[in-house]
Design a protein around this motif. Structure first.
Motif, PDB file in Angstrom:
ATOM      1  N   ALA A  70       0.811  -1.213   0.000  1.00 36.02           N
ATOM      2  CA  ALA A  70       0.000   0.000   0.000  1.00 36.02           C
ATOM      3  C   ALA A  70       0.851   1.273   0.000  1.00 36.02           C
ATOM      4  CB  ALA A  70      -0.920   0.003   1.219  1.00 36.02           C
ATOM      5  N   PHE A  71       2.159   1.138   0.125  1.00 34.97           N
ATOM      6  CA  PHE A  71       3.006   2.325   0.256  1.00 34.97           C
ATOM      7  C   PHE A  71       2.955   3.187  -1.003  1.00 34.97           C
ATOM      8  CE2 PHE A  71       7.102   4.596   0.127  1.00 34.97           C
ATOM      9  CZ  PHE A  71       7.011   5.270   1.338  1.00 34.97           C
ATOM     10  N   ALA A  72       3.061   2.576  -2.190  1.00 35.69           N
ATOM     11  CA  ALA A  72       3.026   3.348  -3.443  1.00 35.69           C
ATOM     12  C   ALA A  72       1.678   4.041  -3.625  1.00 35.69           C
ATOM     13  CB  ALA A  72       3.355   2.450  -4.634  1.00 35.69           C
ATOM     14  N   PRO A  73       0.542   3.357  -3.435  1.00 35.22           N
ATOM     15  CA  PRO A  73      -0.742   4.073  -3.508  1.00 35.22           C
ATOM     16  C   PRO A  73      -0.857   5.185  -2.464  1.00 35.22           C
ATOM     17  CG  PRO A  73      -1.090   1.710  -3.696  1.00 35.22           C
ATOM     18  CD  PRO A  73       0.340   1.898  -3.328  1.00 35.22           C
ATOM     19  N   ALA A  74      -0.256   4.976  -1.276  1.00 32.92           N
ATOM     20  CA  ALA A  74      -0.304   6.028  -0.257  1.00 32.92           C
ATOM     21  C   ALA A  74       0.439   7.267  -0.738  1.00 32.92           C
ATOM     22  CB  ALA A  74       0.300   5.509   1.052  1.00 32.92           C
ATOM     23  N   ARG A  75       1.568   7.075  -1.384  1.00 34.18           N
ATOM     24  CA  ARG A  75       2.293   8.209  -1.952  1.00 34.18           C
ATOM     25  C   ARG A  75       1.465   8.871  -3.042  1.00 34.18           C
ATOM     26  NH1 ARG A  75       8.049   6.982  -4.009  1.00 34.18           N
ATOM     27  NH2 ARG A  75       7.925   9.235  -4.316  1.00 34.18           N
ATOM     28  N   ALA A  76       0.768   8.057  -3.851  1.00 34.95           N
ATOM     29  CA  ALA A  76      -0.080   8.625  -4.906  1.00 34.95           C
ATOM     30  C   ALA A  76      -1.191   9.487  -4.310  1.00 34.95           C
ATOM     31  CB  ALA A  76      -0.671   7.510  -5.759  1.00 34.95           C
ATOM     32  N   ALA A  77      -1.701   9.087  -3.147  1.00 37.45           N
ATOM     33  CA  ALA A  77      -2.762   9.864  -2.498  1.00 37.45           C
ATOM     34  C   ALA A  77      -2.276  11.243  -2.097  1.00 37.45           C
ATOM     35  CB  ALA A  77      -3.280   9.108  -1.280  1.00 37.45           C
ATOM     36  N   THR A  78      -1.004  11.344  -1.709  1.00 36.27           N
ATOM     37  CA  THR A  78      -0.471  12.647  -1.288  1.00 36.27           C
ATOM     38  C   THR A  78      -0.240  13.572  -2.476  1.00 36.27           C
ATOM     39  OG1 THR A  78       1.832  11.902  -1.418  1.00 36.27           O
ATOM     40  CG2 THR A  78       0.670  11.548   0.661  1.00 36.27           C
ATOM     41  N   ARG A  79      -0.226  13.015  -3.691  1.00 37.80           N
ATOM     42  CA  ARG A  79       0.006  13.857  -4.874  1.00 37.80           C
ATOM     43  C   ARG A  79      -1.274  14.400  -5.473  1.00 37.80           C
ATOM     44  NH1 ARG A  79       4.097   9.833  -6.062  1.00 37.80           N
ATOM     45  NH2 ARG A  79       2.687   8.778  -7.510  1.00 37.80           N
ATOM     46  N   VAL A  80      -2.423  14.060  -4.872  1.00 36.52           N
ATOM     47  CA  VAL A  80      -3.688  14.583  -5.376  1.00 36.52           C
ATOM     48  C   VAL A  80      -3.785  16.075  -5.053  1.00 36.52           C
ATOM     49  CG1 VAL A  80      -6.199  14.441  -5.214  1.00 36.52           C
ATOM     50  CG2 VAL A  80      -4.817  12.352  -5.131  1.00 36.52           C
ATOM     51  N   ALA A  81      -3.925  16.889  -6.075  1.00 37.44           N
ATOM     52  CA  ALA A  81      -3.978  18.345  -5.888  1.00 37.44           C
ATOM     53  C   ALA A  81      -5.334  18.755  -5.334  1.00 37.44           C
ATOM     54  CB  ALA A  81      -3.733  19.052  -7.216  1.00 37.44           C
ATOM     55  N   PRO A  82      -5.368  19.743  -4.431  1.00 39.56           N
ATOM     56  CA  PRO A  82      -6.662  20.196  -3.897  1.00 39.56           C
ATOM     57  C   PRO A  82      -7.618  20.637  -4.989  1.00 39.56           C
ATOM     58  CG  PRO A  82      -4.853  21.050  -2.584  1.00 39.56           C
ATOM     59  CD  PRO A  82      -4.231  20.409  -3.778  1.00 39.56           C
ATOM     60  N   LEU A  83      -7.087  21.270  -6.078  1.00 38.51           N
ATOM     61  CA  LEU A  83      -7.962  21.744  -7.144  1.00 38.51           C
ATOM     62  C   LEU A  83      -8.640  20.608  -7.902  1.00 38.51           C
ATOM     63  CD1 LEU A  83      -5.862  24.673  -8.653  1.00 38.51           C
ATOM     64  CD2 LEU A  83      -7.867  24.802  -7.165  1.00 38.51           C
ATOM     65  N   ALA A  84      -8.112  19.355  -7.720  1.00 39.56           N
ATOM     66  CA  ALA A  84      -8.733  18.221  -8.409  1.00 39.56           C
ATOM     67  C   ALA A  84     -10.160  18.009  -7.931  1.00 39.56           C
ATOM     68  CB  ALA A  84      -7.918  16.957  -8.173  1.00 39.56           C
TER      69      ALA A  84
END
Length: 870
Positions: free
Chosen positions: A390-404
């Motif tokens: 789950a570590f890679a998906p967790a990192r992906a979650a932190t890259r979600v921009a607020p404007l998304a």
């Protein structure tokens, strides 16, 4: 964030269930593997120590006279001590004659490796309990009386014997559940005093035992085993010293220690390879599960893109989002791992119960051993693997921009290309691994050190497989694309499906790789099993060259034996399942080796065998290959006992003359020397046929054919012994086939986990292409065509992984069989076509089934709803 995480888990319970099932299966696999390792070890030890069942200690290595035996019994803490005495006797009833081993009944029935089927064990002199098949052959049951025919020393100086006939009452019938005495067709049981007297009557008065004894000892409950061991050794040593006996070879061991010693001798004293072999299965299952879990969390992150962005808008930082995903993974991993442990342990116990009910011929324990490792390792590993996945998906979650959260979510673009450094390193590792794999095969088959070749081969296999897996992201999408072009000719739906597999090459590669791992391992084991089975058949042919032997020289003394009755050869040949019978004439000769280091002259059995006909009855003639005029084949055991060296000149002196021959030492299992018939006639022109060597049509039918041979032999007047080495051989083959079937079945679990990954990948594909699917529906694509597109996509991913897995499995299976069995001779390469076709068919069907749920989800989505801007 914890409350929010739990809330999100409740809303995503359906999606989490897929990952939970993958973790559950993986950890159950680990639990089953650890339990199976314990069971295999216990079963192996129990099989080796079957004759010592129930004993706490075994005293062996020195002859035990009454004084030494009394010393053991008088040791503090000893509850019982009985010599394991086996006497071979002639039994008659109803016109039938059987030569049977009779075991002295121990004081404590717990140390008897036989089970009562009907009736009871003997309680008084003149009673006997028979093996169930022997009782049936003699047509005797509990309450009947049979005749014991035995020899008693008549004149010790002349070495003559007289025949004595006694009546024995049958008290019951016995079973040998673990094959402790399978080579001799089981064992009867009589009171210890009777068996001791029978053996004493064969010796001259005043003779002392010269052969090492085996004494089975049980201890009182409070007694300390180590204290008792030390006290027994001291008592026997002191007793022997007082009588001038030699106790230098004394050994006091537990049955398990005895089994460990024998097992170490069989494995060269190294069990690391076996342990590694067992743990590899668990690692494979968890690796596949990790890929599935990673894909599942990618689905979850994709579903929650807007939610995560909104959390960023209201003040959540990246660390909180990352912790949220990891906490979710930890909870899921722990709960699923506990469930997997319970399921795995339950399945192992059920399998054990079924195995015991199937009477596999091995001493399976009644229950599994739940050790701390069995409990803690699956839970810890399952939880850790889930967190790592789950570590890679967790990192992906932190890259979600607020404007998304404030704009429509477009389908993501293809993943970035992988780096050239990774490509170069993976190729180097793969090439080096395949090189080591080839070197391992060469080392094992070129007459070098087999264990070294196997270790090098295993290291090469692991390295090459890692290199292949790491590099899949570079070449696997291309293979999928090629397969897509092949199916694209069938229509636009198929072309769309092929194009969709390339939308995210990394995820497609990861999913197909998960299936590739499982199929590769299953293919490897199937191929290795097919090759090993053929190769091991050749090895078993060498170990058991003669399927069945009928012998009238029961004590190994041809001069005292009755000849094989006229017509018995033809009668045995007529038994269904018998292929051929060869008559072996025997005599007793004085054998005098010459030269330095030669042993003293001694009387030994000498048998005649025609090399031209040996191949008709022997499954392997390698052990008698040196046999020729002027050559005497000496079994290795006799060579060591009587100082007969290979190439040494030996003089054989018989009733009619002497023969000078050259010794050829081989590992033939026999109690006599072999010469050609003409040389046998030169030392004894009247040598009688005392043995029949019997070859079967199929050694796997030994369990049914040998009793038929015993039946026809029992109808003759002369006492004859029937020993069926083929029965033990068939038992080995059954164990090998059973173990291989279990291994392939366990690896099939990895394929099941991988197919969950296919479903997850298609689900994520549906989420990412939601707007695209709606557009296709809006311009005329029907629901059926949309479902068909996803079905083709699932089958493509599954089949590509399966085909590549089969190819790799063939390579690893062939190489593994060659490296592991090179010591047994030239490895035979075999292709398990049935298994290969079955794996491909299962992969295709499973890929189709995996597309059903995602396809229904895609088809239910309204085009207008999907195209609407939120």
């Amino acid at each position: 964030m914890i409350r929010l995480t739990l809330s999100q888990m409740r809303r995503s319970v359906g999606r989490l269930a897929a990952a939970g099932v993958a973790i559950l299966i993986g950890t159950a696999f680990v639990a089953v593997t650890l339990v199976a390792g314990n069971v295999v070890t216990r079963t192996t030890y129990d099989s080796i120590a079957a004759q010592y069942t129930g004993a706490d200690l075994v005293v062996r290595g020195v002859p035990m006279a009454d004084a030494e035996l009394d010393a053991v019994r008088g040791t503090a803490g000893v509850a019982s001590a009985d010599e394991q005495l086996l006497s071979f006797q002639q039994l008659e009833h109803g016109g039938r004659t059987i030569y049977q081993g009779v075991l002295a009944e121990p004081t404590d029935p717990a140390v008897l490796p036989l089970e009562v089927v009907a009736g009871a064990l003997p309680e008084a002199s003149g009673e006997i309990a028979l093996p169930a098949d022997v009782a049936e052959r003699l047509d005797a049951a509990a309450g009947d009386t049979i005749t014991l025919v035995r020899n008693v020393v008549d004149d010790p100086d002349e070495g003559t014997y007289r025949e004595v006939r006694e009546r024995l009452a049958v008290t019951g019938t016995l079973d040998d559940p673990y094959g402790a005495y399978s080579m001799m067709g089981g064992a009867a049981v009589a009171p210890a005093a009777d068996v001791t007297a029978w053996e004493a009557d064969l010796s001259a008065p005043g003779d002392v035992p010269s052969e090492p004894s085996t004494v089975l000892v049980t201890l009182d409950d409070p007694a300390d085993l180590e204290d008792a061991r030390t006290a027994i050794a001291a008592a026997v040593t002191n007793s022997a010293a007082s009588t001038g006996a030699d106790a230098a070879g004394l050994d006091v061991v537990t049955p398990t220690e005895h089994a460990e010693t024998v097992a170490n001798e069989m494995t060269g004293g190294d069990n690391v390879i076996f342990t590694t072999f067992v743990l590899v299965f668990a690692a494979v299952a968890l690796l596949v599960a990790a890929l599935v879990i990673a894909n599942t969390f990618q689905v979850l992150v994709a579903q929650r893109t807007r939610t995560l962005a909104l959390l960023r808008c209201v003040g959540a930082d990246k660390a909180q989002l990352r912790r949220s995903v990891l906490v979710e993974a930890a909870i899921l991993g722990f709960v699923s791992s506990v469930a997997g442990l319970v399921v795995g342990a339950g399945l192992a116990q059920v399998a054990l119960a079924v195995g015991r009910g199937m009477d596999l011929g091995v001493p399976l324990p009644a229950s599994i051993s739940v050790t701390p490792a069995v409990v803690l390792v699956p839970i810890a590993v399952g939880t850790l693997v889930t967190l790592v996945a789950a570590f890679a998906p967790a990192r992906a979650a932190t890259r979600v921009a607020p404007l998304a959260a404030l704009r429509p979510s477009d389908a993501p673009t293809a993943a970035r290309g992988a780096g050239r450094v990774r490509l170069v390193l993976s190729l180097l590792v793969a090439v080096a691994g395949f090189g080591l794999l080839g070197a391992g095969v060469v080392l094992s088959t070129a007459g070098g050190e087999p264990s070294l070749g196997l270790m090098v081969g295993v290291a090469g296999g692991v390295l090459s497989f890692v290199g292949v897996l790491v590099s899949t992201v570079f070449w696997l999408p291309g293979v999928v694309a090629l397969a897509g072009r092949l199916v694209g000719a069938s229509g636009p739906t198929a072309r769309l499906a092929a194009a969709n597999t390339l939308r995210n090459p990394r995820r497609t590669a990861a999913t197909s790789t998960a299936l590739l791992i499982g199929v590769t391992l299953v293919g490897m084991m199937s191929t290795g099993a097919a090759s090993a089975r053929v190769t091991m058949d050749a090895e078993l042919d060498g170990r058991y060259p003669v399927d069945v032997m009928v012998s009238t020289d029961l004590a190994g003394s041809p001069e005292d034996a009755q000849p094989v009755p006229a017509g018995l050869t033809g009668t045995v040949e007529d038994v269904a399942g018998v292929a051929t019978v060869t008559e072996i004439a025997s005599t007793t000769a004085q054998v005098a080796p010459e030269g330095a280091g030669a042993g003293e002259a001694t009387d030994l059995p000498v048998r005649g065998l025609d090399p031209a006909t040996a191949g008709e009855v022997m499954r392997s003639t390698e052990m008698v290959a040196p046999l020729a005029a002027g050559t005497v084949v000496v079994p290795e055991e006799l060579s060591e006992d009587y100082g007969i060296g290979d190439g040494q000149t030996v003089t054989l002196t018989g009733p009619d003359g002497a023969l000078e021959a050259t010794a050829a030492v081989t590992d033939l299992a026999d109690d006599g020397l072999l010469v050609v018939p003409d040389d046998l006639a030169a030392i004894d022109a009247a040598a009688a046929t005392t043995r029949l060597w019997v070859g079967l049509d199929d050694p796997r039918d030994a369990a049914s054919v040998v009793p038929d041979i015993q039946d026809v032999v029992a109808d003759t007047e002369a006492p004859a012994d029937v020993t069926g080495a083929a029965v033990e051989r068939a038992g080995f083959q059954q164990v090998i086939d059973t173990v291989l079937a279990i291994v392939v079945g366990l690896l099939g679990v990895a394929v099941v986990i991988a197919l969950i990954g296919v479903a997850n990948t298609l689900s994520l594909s549906v989420i990412e292409r939601r707007r695209e699917s709606a557009t296709l529906r809006a311009i005329g694509l029907s629901k059926g065509q949309l479902r068909g597109m996803l079905a083709i996509e699932g089958v493509l991913i599954a089949l590509v992984g399966a085909v590549l897995g089969v190819l790799l499995g063939l390579v690893y299976g062939w190489s593994g069989a060659a490296a592991a069995l090179g010591w047994a001779g030239e490895p035979v390469i075999a292709v398990p076509w049935r298994d290969v076709l079955l794996m491909l068919a299962v992969a295709a069907v499973a890929g189709l089934v995996a597309s059903v749920v995602p396809a229904r989800t895609a088809a239910r989505t309204s085009p207008v709803e999907a195209l609407a801007t939120e």
